[in-house]
Design a protein around this motif. Structure first.
Motif, PDB file in Angstrom:
ATOM      1  N   GLY A  56      -9.010  -5.818   4.081  1.00  0.00           N
ATOM      2  CA  GLY A  56      -9.704  -5.805   2.697  1.00  0.00           C
ATOM      3  C   GLY A  56      -9.396  -4.491   2.003  1.00  0.00           C
ATOM      4  N   GLY A  57      -9.440  -3.429   2.600  1.00  0.00           N
ATOM      5  CA  GLY A  57      -8.832  -2.181   1.926  1.00  0.00           C
ATOM      6  C   GLY A  57      -7.454  -2.325   1.440  1.00  0.00           C
ATOM      7  N   ARG A  58      -6.475  -2.940   2.459  1.00  0.00           N
ATOM      8  CA  ARG A  58      -5.099  -2.967   1.872  1.00  0.00           C
ATOM      9  C   ARG A  58      -4.898  -3.722   0.695  1.00  0.00           C
ATOM     10  NH1 ARG A  58      -0.993  -5.797   5.987  1.00  0.00           N
ATOM     11  NH2 ARG A  58      -1.761  -4.160   7.442  1.00  0.00           N
ATOM     12  N   ILE A  59      -5.556  -5.023   0.757  1.00  0.00           N
ATOM     13  CA  ILE A  59      -5.655  -6.079  -0.501  1.00  0.00           C
ATOM     14  C   ILE A  59      -6.076  -5.326  -1.716  1.00  0.00           C
ATOM     15  CG2 ILE A  59      -6.326  -8.064  -1.249  1.00  0.00           C
ATOM     16  CD1 ILE A  59      -4.173  -8.277   0.955  1.00  0.00           C
ATOM     17  N   THR A  60      -7.289  -4.458  -1.490  1.00  0.00           N
ATOM     18  CA  THR A  60      -7.820  -3.909  -2.760  1.00  0.00           C
ATOM     19  C   THR A  60      -6.777  -2.958  -3.273  1.00  0.00           C
ATOM     20  OG1 THR A  60     -10.056  -4.084  -1.792  1.00  0.00           O
ATOM     21  CG2 THR A  60      -9.814  -2.493  -3.707  1.00  0.00           C
ATOM     22  N   PHE A  61      -6.297  -2.196  -2.294  1.00  0.00           N
ATOM     23  CA  PHE A  61      -5.353  -0.932  -2.778  1.00  0.00           C
ATOM     24  C   PHE A  61      -4.127  -1.600  -3.485  1.00  0.00           C
ATOM     25  CE2 PHE A  61      -7.455   2.219   0.095  1.00  0.00           C
ATOM     26  CZ  PHE A  61      -7.587   3.154  -0.894  1.00  0.00           C
TER      27      PHE A  61
END
Length: 291
Positions: free
Chosen positions: A92-97
């Motif tokens: 989720g952090g990867r997609i958000t970034f």
């Protein structure tokens, strides 16, 4: 010129540092900003590495291990489908970034070009371009996002488009204001008198002298993009299952408060990221404008 340079070298006179070298030196002396920058880079690195190295899949359900509390096997616990929350948090952090940084690049490109052209041209062109910006300001972000995603369906690309399409407006206003000040400077007037074309003046003289403001604003735009991405996902307008983002994980966690870990860890990662960006922005502002 060469003779004076050799005299300085002979006498051991240190070379004068440039603007960006001095700015980096001031920024590096800001311990809080440097620690925050390291935290952001570390989180971004973990978002790439953790899903690649983990033995658990972010999408494959395991109904025998659903809603496990944090333990040595599942550091962040598991969700209602038995999926490892540790892996899903960093996916989720990867997609958000990805959404945040891609949207920021588009915001900077459109906002800087649009604002610098409007400010430098002035007159009716400036008025017309700024009235267009005012019209777009009147379009509610959530309404525009809902309309776009309803017409074309939910996807990662459309989430990015929905965020970037509205977010460049503030950047264009900031750049326009700075351009109105810069175009009164002697070096711009000299370029005009020398017959340099308006487009070349904008590209070679105006935009390079805006980079200090642009860098600070870019660092401020990224956390805003993270929040907007989370808002879209929270309302079910962002990425879709089994893919996830911090906003979607927080939304799922808020609907199941008995399983506290579902909300705590994604919210904690997002909060740490936003706080770190806030300290980096303060450090950049102090470094680029020491007055």
């Amino acid at each position: 010129m060469v003779f004076s340079k050799r005299i300085k070298e002979t006498l051991g006179v240190p070379k004068a540092k440039g603007f960006w070298q001095n700015a980096f030196r001031r920024f590096s002396h800001n311990k809080l900003a440097m620690v925050s920058l390291i935290i952001i880079l570390l989180l971004a690195l973990l978002c790439v590495i953790v899903p690649m190295l983990s033995q658990y899949s972010y999408s494959q359900p395991d109904f025998t291990g659903s809603l496990q509390t944090p333990n040595l096997k599942h550091l962040f616990g598991t969700d209602g489908l038995g999926r490892d929350l540790y892996v899903r948090s960093f996916i989720g952090g990867r997609i958000t970034f990805e959404i945040a940084f891609a949207a920021t690049v588009v915001v900077l490109l459109i906002g800087v070009l649009y604002g610098s052209i409007a400010g430098f041209m002035g007159g009716k062109i400036d008025s017309l371009m700024m009235r267009f910006v005012d019209v777009l300001y009147g379009v509610p972000f959530l309404f525009f996002s809902i309309l776009l995603l309803t017409l074309f369906g939910q996807s990662l690309m459309l989430s990015f488009v929905a965020i970037a399409a509205i977010s460049w407006l503030d950047m264009s206003r900031v750049v326009r204001g700075q351009t109105l000040s810069l175009k009164q400077k002697e070096f711009v007037e000299a370029a005009v008198i020398a017959g340099v074309g308006k487009w070349k003046i904008i590209i070679r003289h105006i935009i390079p002298n805006l980079m200090g403001v642009v860098v600070v604003y870019a660092a401020l735009v990224v956390p805003n993009m993270i929040v907007l991405s989370a808002v879209l996902s929270f309302f079910g307008l962002g990425v879709m299952e089994p893919m996830t983002s911090w906003g979607l994980l927080i939304s799922d966690g808020s609907q199941n408060m008995d399983s506290w870990w579902l909300l705590l860890f994604p919210a904690m990662l997002m909060t740490i990221t936003l706080l770190a960006f806030a300290f980096v922005v303060n450090g950049l502002r102090d470094a680029l404008d020491p007055r």
